[in-house]
Design a protein around this motif. Structure first.
Motif, PDB file in Angstrom:
ATOM      1  N   ASP A  64      47.451  -7.044 116.002  1.00 39.47           N
ATOM      2  CA  ASP A  64      47.579  -8.137 115.040  1.00 39.47           C
ATOM      3  C   ASP A  64      49.029  -8.444 114.675  1.00 39.47           C
ATOM      4  N   PRO A  83      48.076   0.792 110.456  1.00 39.18           N
ATOM      5  CA  PRO A  83      46.777   0.456 111.069  1.00 39.18           C
ATOM      6  C   PRO A  83      45.632   0.766 110.110  1.00 39.18           C
ATOM      7  N   GLY A  84      44.677  -0.155 110.049  1.00 37.53           N
ATOM      8  CA  GLY A  84      43.567  -0.018 109.120  1.00 37.53           C
ATOM      9  C   GLY A  84      43.813  -0.631 107.766  1.00 37.53           C
ATOM     10  N   ASP A 122      42.072  -7.769 107.053  1.00 39.58           N
ATOM     11  CA  ASP A 122      41.574  -6.415 106.859  1.00 39.58           C
ATOM     12  C   ASP A 122      41.454  -5.698 108.201  1.00 39.58           C
ATOM     13  N   SER A 123      41.382  -4.374 108.141  1.00 36.55           N
ATOM     14  CA  SER A 123      41.212  -3.552 109.346  1.00 36.55           C
ATOM     15  C   SER A 123      42.245  -3.907 110.417  1.00 36.55           C
ATOM     16  N   LEU A 124      43.477  -3.986 110.002  1.00 38.38           N
ATOM     17  CA  LEU A 124      44.536  -4.425 110.908  1.00 38.38           C
ATOM     18  C   LEU A 124      44.812  -3.392 111.998  1.00 38.38           C
ATOM     19  N   THR A 125      45.150  -3.901 113.164  1.00 41.23           N
ATOM     20  CA  THR A 125      45.546  -3.068 114.293  1.00 41.23           C
ATOM     21  C   THR A 125      46.909  -3.542 114.803  1.00 41.23           C
ATOM     22  N   ARG A 158      37.016  -9.510 110.469  1.00 44.11           N
ATOM     23  CA  ARG A 158      38.136  -8.774 109.849  1.00 44.11           C
ATOM     24  C   ARG A 158      39.005  -9.659 108.968  1.00 44.11           C
ATOM     25  N   SER A 211      52.348   2.478 112.443  1.00 45.54           N
ATOM     26  CA  SER A 211      52.344   3.719 111.675  1.00 45.54           C
ATOM     27  C   SER A 211      53.743   4.333 111.647  1.00 45.54           C
ATOM     28  N   SER A 233      45.459  -3.645 104.964  1.00 51.80           N
ATOM     29  CA  SER A 233      45.138  -5.031 104.641  1.00 51.80           C
ATOM     30  C   SER A 233      46.370  -5.769 104.126  1.00 51.80           C
TER      31      SER A 233
END
Length: 123
Positions: free
Chosen positions: A90, A14-15, A84-87, A67, A123, A17
């Motif tokens: 996504d 997470p977060g 970018d800024s993946l969660t 994003r 994560s 790219s």
């Protein structure tokens, strides 16, 4: 025969790219609007980005606006999507698609998409 092949997916925290690529053949790439859609498990296809043949107009779904960035290289028949800024939301299979651009809107062309590349955010 039109062929679209995506690459660049993978596992990211997470977060993080990723940059997806799509190489296109059998289509006059430089004259075609293009885009990306994704499908998450158990969900409908979601068109997330579009770009006109010359890059003068782009579209982003609200879920990715700010994003993700779509771009293209007409000299190499390549389409890109910077993520970018993946969660975790996504996480999906991402596919490129040829599109029509009419009256300010993008419309996917039926059958003109690739097999997709898996993006997993965890994560």
């Amino acid at each position: 025969q039109v062929h679209l092949a995506e690459s660049g997916g993978g596992l990211v925290q997470p977060g993080g790219s990723l940059r997806l690529s799509c190489v296109v053949s059998g289509l006059t790439f430089g004259e075609s609007a293009m885009g990306w859609f994704r499908q998450a498990p158990g969900k409908e296809h979601e068109v997330i980005a579009g770009i006109t043949f010359d890059g003068s107009h782009t579209y982003y779904a609200d879920s990715v606006k700010g994003r993700f960035t779509i771009s293209r290289d007409n000299t190499k028949n390549l389409l890109f999507l910077q993520l970018d800024s993946l969660t975790a939301e996504d996480t999906a299979v991402y596919s490129c698609v040829a599109m029509e651009f009419a009256q300010g809107d993008f419309y996917p062309r039926a059958g003109y998409w690739g097999q997709g590349t898996q993006v997993t955010v965890s994560s």
